[in-house]
Design a protein around this motif. Sequence first.
Motif, PDB file in Angstrom:
ATOM      1  N   ILE A   2      42.077  34.499  43.521  1.00  0.00           N
ATOM      2  CA  ILE A   2      42.957  34.632  42.416  1.00  0.00           C
ATOM      3  C   ILE A   2      42.297  35.137  41.157  1.00  0.00           C
ATOM      4  CG2 ILE A   2      42.297  32.365  41.458  1.00  0.00           C
ATOM      5  CD1 ILE A   2      45.663  33.835  41.101  1.00  0.00           C
ATOM      6  N   HIS A   3      40.654  35.475  40.934  1.00  0.00           N
ATOM      7  CA  HIS A   3      40.171  35.930  40.096  1.00  0.00           C
ATOM      8  C   HIS A   3      40.222  37.713  40.204  1.00  0.00           C
ATOM      9  CE1 HIS A   3      38.424  31.890  39.863  1.00  0.00           C
ATOM     10  NE2 HIS A   3      38.281  32.342  38.455  1.00  0.00           N
ATOM     11  N   THR A   4      40.108  38.020  41.442  1.00  0.00           N
ATOM     12  CA  THR A   4      40.111  39.433  41.929  1.00  0.00           C
ATOM     13  C   THR A   4      41.685  40.154  41.547  1.00  0.00           C
ATOM     14  OG1 THR A   4      38.605  39.128  43.670  1.00  0.00           O
ATOM     15  CG2 THR A   4      40.007  41.005  43.641  1.00  0.00           C
ATOM     16  N   TYR A   8      42.430  43.001  38.705  1.00  0.00           N
ATOM     17  CA  TYR A   8      43.053  44.026  38.842  1.00  0.00           C
ATOM     18  C   TYR A   8      44.466  44.171  38.007  1.00  0.00           C
ATOM     19  CZ  TYR A   8      39.806  45.744  42.565  1.00  0.00           C
ATOM     20  OH  TYR A   8      38.764  45.975  42.999  1.00  0.00           O
ATOM     21  N   LEU A   9      44.955  43.168  37.900  1.00  0.00           N
ATOM     22  CA  LEU A   9      46.249  43.213  37.026  1.00  0.00           C
ATOM     23  C   LEU A   9      46.119  43.215  35.832  1.00  0.00           C
ATOM     24  CD1 LEU A   9      49.495  42.435  36.973  1.00  0.00           C
ATOM     25  CD2 LEU A   9      48.896  39.929  36.517  1.00  0.00           C
ATOM     26  N   PHE A  10      45.080  42.621  35.049  1.00  0.00           N
ATOM     27  CA  PHE A  10      44.918  42.881  33.789  1.00  0.00           C
ATOM     28  C   PHE A  10      44.312  44.203  33.459  1.00  0.00           C
ATOM     29  CE2 PHE A  10      43.973  38.106  33.152  1.00  0.00           C
ATOM     30  CZ  PHE A  10      45.200  37.948  32.727  1.00  0.00           C
ATOM     31  N   LEU A  47      38.004  36.141  31.897  1.00  0.00           N
ATOM     32  CA  LEU A  47      37.546  36.351  33.512  1.00  0.00           C
ATOM     33  C   LEU A  47      36.055  36.259  33.616  1.00  0.00           C
ATOM     34  CD1 LEU A  47      40.068  38.534  34.984  1.00  0.00           C
ATOM     35  CD2 LEU A  47      40.019  36.121  35.206  1.00  0.00           C
ATOM     36  N   VAL A  48      35.407  36.895  32.601  1.00  0.00           N
ATOM     37  CA  VAL A  48      33.730  37.327  32.712  1.00  0.00           C
ATOM     38  C   VAL A  48      33.391  36.036  32.105  1.00  0.00           C
ATOM     39  CG1 VAL A  48      34.046  39.522  33.042  1.00  0.00           C
ATOM     40  CG2 VAL A  48      33.874  38.673  30.558  1.00  0.00           C
TER      41      VAL A  48
END
Length: 205
Positions: A2-4, A8-10, A47-48
């Motif tokens: 889900i993080h990946t 990519y979406l953001f 995310l980071v």
Amino acid sequence: MIHTIAFYLFAAILIASAVLVIMSRNPVHSVLWLILAFFNAAGLMVLVGAEFIAMLLVIVYVGAVAVLFLFVVMMLDIDFAELRGGFMKNFPLGIALAVALLAELVLGLGAYRAGKLELGQADGTAATLAGRSNIESIGGLLYGEYLFLFEAAGLVLLVAMIGAIVLTHRQRTDTRGQNISKQIARRPEEATINVKPEIGKGVQL
């Protein structure tokens, strides 16, 4: 996984909105695309694990700067036809600046790959303490070790704000001051005049 997908979406929306900020012909639309870019950049920061920077992007940049830009653009009387006409006139200058920035990027990457630049190595002194979030650690540094520097920065901003108010304040001399006592002492028969104009002659001012 889900993080990946979220990354990519953001990232895709951020790049697309950044391109539309430049390509939009309407300044209002450009500001709206800029706000969308800030929101997606804040999502990448979350995310980071940099939630403090994400909060700054939303509160400071979206809530203050971008909205201020939007209000200023909407309040100004902008001639969009003239704005589009000046695009071709400034196009060579824009191309020259783009080429200069590209040359700087290529030069910097070349110097980095050649091994001429020595980047600092993390020694762990700035790492967050166990059991404390990023926001708590930054707050502890700002109001602990760097308290006087933080207060000095606030004092500089305060002086700049006062200076801007003093420089832009103008006392109007083309209008007379308001006389409160004269307004209170005015009688109704002095304020209004009843006239009976004749037909076809209008009213004398």
